[in-house]
Scaffold this active site. Structure first.
Site, short mmCIF file in Angstrom:
data_model
loop_
_atom_site.label_atom_id
_atom_site.label_comp_id
_atom_site.label_asym_id
_atom_site.label_seq_id
_atom_site.Cartn_x
_atom_site.Cartn_y
_atom_site.Cartn_z
N GLU A 59 19.48 54.38 50.20
CA GLU A 59 18.66 53.73 49.17
C GLU A 59 18.36 52.25 49.45
O GLU A 59 18.55 51.40 48.58
CB GLU A 59 19.34 53.90 47.80
CG GLU A 59 19.61 55.36 47.46
CD GLU A 59 20.38 55.58 46.16
OE1 GLU A 59 20.86 54.61 45.57
OE2 GLU A 59 20.49 56.75 45.74
N GLU A 108 20.60 66.07 48.10
CA GLU A 108 21.21 65.95 46.77
C GLU A 108 20.41 66.71 45.72
O GLU A 108 20.23 66.25 44.59
CB GLU A 108 21.32 64.46 46.36
CG GLU A 108 22.03 63.60 47.39
CD GLU A 108 22.30 62.18 46.90
OE1 GLU A 108 22.23 61.90 45.69
OE2 GLU A 108 22.59 61.32 47.76
C1 HAH Z 1 22.40 59.29 44.21
N1 HAH Z 1 21.60 58.21 43.72
C2 HAH Z 1 23.48 58.81 45.18
O1 HAH Z 1 23.02 58.90 46.51
C3 HAH Z 1 24.77 59.59 45.07
O2 HAH Z 1 25.74 59.01 45.90
C4 HAH Z 1 25.29 59.59 43.64
O3 HAH Z 1 26.53 60.28 43.55
C5 HAH Z 1 24.25 60.18 42.78
C6 HAH Z 1 22.95 60.03 43.07
C7 HAH Z 1 20.47 58.63 42.93
C8 HAH Z 1 19.77 57.62 42.11
C9 HAH Z 1 18.70 58.04 41.39
O4 HAH Z 1 18.31 59.31 41.45
C10 HAH Z 1 17.99 57.14 40.60
C11 HAH Z 1 18.35 55.82 40.52
C12 HAH Z 1 19.45 55.42 41.22
C13 HAH Z 1 20.15 56.31 42.01
#
Ligand code: HAH
Length: 338
Positions: free
Chosen positions: A134, A241
């Site tokens: 990210e 994910e």
């Molecule tokens: C993910 N971010 C991460 O990669 C993961 O490590 C965590 O456990 C859950 C989600 C997703 C995310 C999003 O969909 C929107 C805003 C911020 C982060």
């Protein structure tokens, strides 16, 4: 009962691995589903910096080790998640002994040590890593997120992390992972980053498409366009994910979120149709996709219950709260059998 259901991983064996995110609890409580249906695991939190390296001289491998041992015992692939991220990273990483912003050299040395230690520990066990998570902004001007990493090390922290990971395990497949990765603006920024890394000979081998989606958004056409653009770079693709929230995705902080709702047959059917369309898309690109990982195993344990609204029950996965296959499961399995 679940034993009568066909195995998801076997249905997809000639296409791509099917994975699940697990944590220190679900690797035990959901072991029966994991063993039968999944060929890959990703530790949900246990390899994140704050968990695995909570203090400068403390590494805490035991929770992640249990997941890796489970995977080894069941012949499963392990996706390492994640080495460099702006979240779930302790503040000491960026501070000196007086609590002031640490000089770049110190942060770089810590990054180097962390990656060598963690990737080294799982060498030969975690065959792939989400090296940077990210790093790209969602909207607005600019390109990279103003993360503490970027603040300390400049834009090159991304390249640095990939080179260090490659040094620590030259055989590991190294991924850049992000969310909202199919939205055209963000997709183009991610593509720009990947092209920049590839131009500079940085060892990046794949792109992780998180795919935290909802019932109607993003449209399949938008996702397909993004997949086509990413695969055109010659990179491998992992869906890292996947989950399908039954609530619309509201990301503007000033707009109200949808209220909690009950799960019923109509919703189960809409979820099934959405999952079928998603897996049909993945099958169309199976020559570029090696892994499709769901962000959880069953609806009784999902981060979506607390994101983006704390305590709002969601039903985003293929198995229900009692670990029984949902209609979406059957549709996904049947699709592979055609
Ligand atoms: C993910 N971010 C991460 O990669 C993961 O490590 C965590 O456990 C859950 C989600 C997703 C995310 C999003 O969909 C929107 C805003 C911020 C982060």
């Amino acid at each position: 009962m679940t034993d009568q259901a066909p195995s998801l991983k076997e249905a997809y064996a000639s296409r791509f691995r099917v994975g699940a995110a697990v944590n220190a609890a679900t690797v035990h409580t959901h072991a029966h589903l994991l063993a039968r249906h999944f060929s890959s695991v990703t530790p949900e939190n246990e390899m994140k910096w704050e968990r695995i390296h909570p203090a400068e001289d403390t590494y805490s491998f035991s929770a992640a080790d249990q997941i890796v041992l489970f995977a080894r015992d069941h012949g499963m692939f392990v996706r390492g998640h994640t080495l460099v991220w702006h979240n779930q990273t302790p503040s000491w990483v960026f501070l000196d002994s007086l609590g002031q912003p640490a000089p770049a050299k110190l942060v770089e040395a810590r990054l180097e040590q962390h990656i060598a230690e963690v990737v080294g520990h799982y060498r030969g066990a975690a065959l792939c890593w989400d090296v940077v998570n990210e790093a790209v902004i969602d909207q607005g001007d600019g390109w990279l997120r103003p993360s503490p990493w970027r603040q300390a090390l400049g834009d090159d922290y991304i390249e640095m992390a990939f080179r260090l990971a490659h040094q620590a395990d030259p055989d590991a497949l190294l991924f850049y992972n992000d969310y909202n990765e199919t939205k055209p603006d963000k997709r183009d920024r991610i593509l720009r980053l990947l092209e920049h890394l590839l131009d500079r000979g940085v060892p990046v081998h794949g792109v992780g498409l998180q795919m935290h989606v909802s019932l109607d958004d993003p449209p399949i056409e938008e996702m397909e366009e993004a997949i086509e653009r990413y695969r055109a770079l010659g990179l491998r693709l992992h869906v890292t994910e996947l989950d399908v929230s039954v609530y619309p995705w509201v990301h503007e902080p000033d707009r109200p979120q949808a209220p909690a709702r009950p799960y019923d047959d109509e919703l189960a059917e809409r979820l099934a149709a959405r999952y079928e369309a998603l897996f049909a898309l993945y099958l169309r690109h199976q020559d570029a996709i090696d892994n499709v990982t769901l962000w959880g195993v069953a609806d009784d344990s999902t981060w979506r219950d607390d994101f983006p609204v704390k305590g709002r029950k969601d039903w985003p996965l293929l198995f229900d709260v009692h670990h029984r296959p949902k209609e979406a499961f059957w549709r996904v399995v049947r699709l592979a059998q055609n």
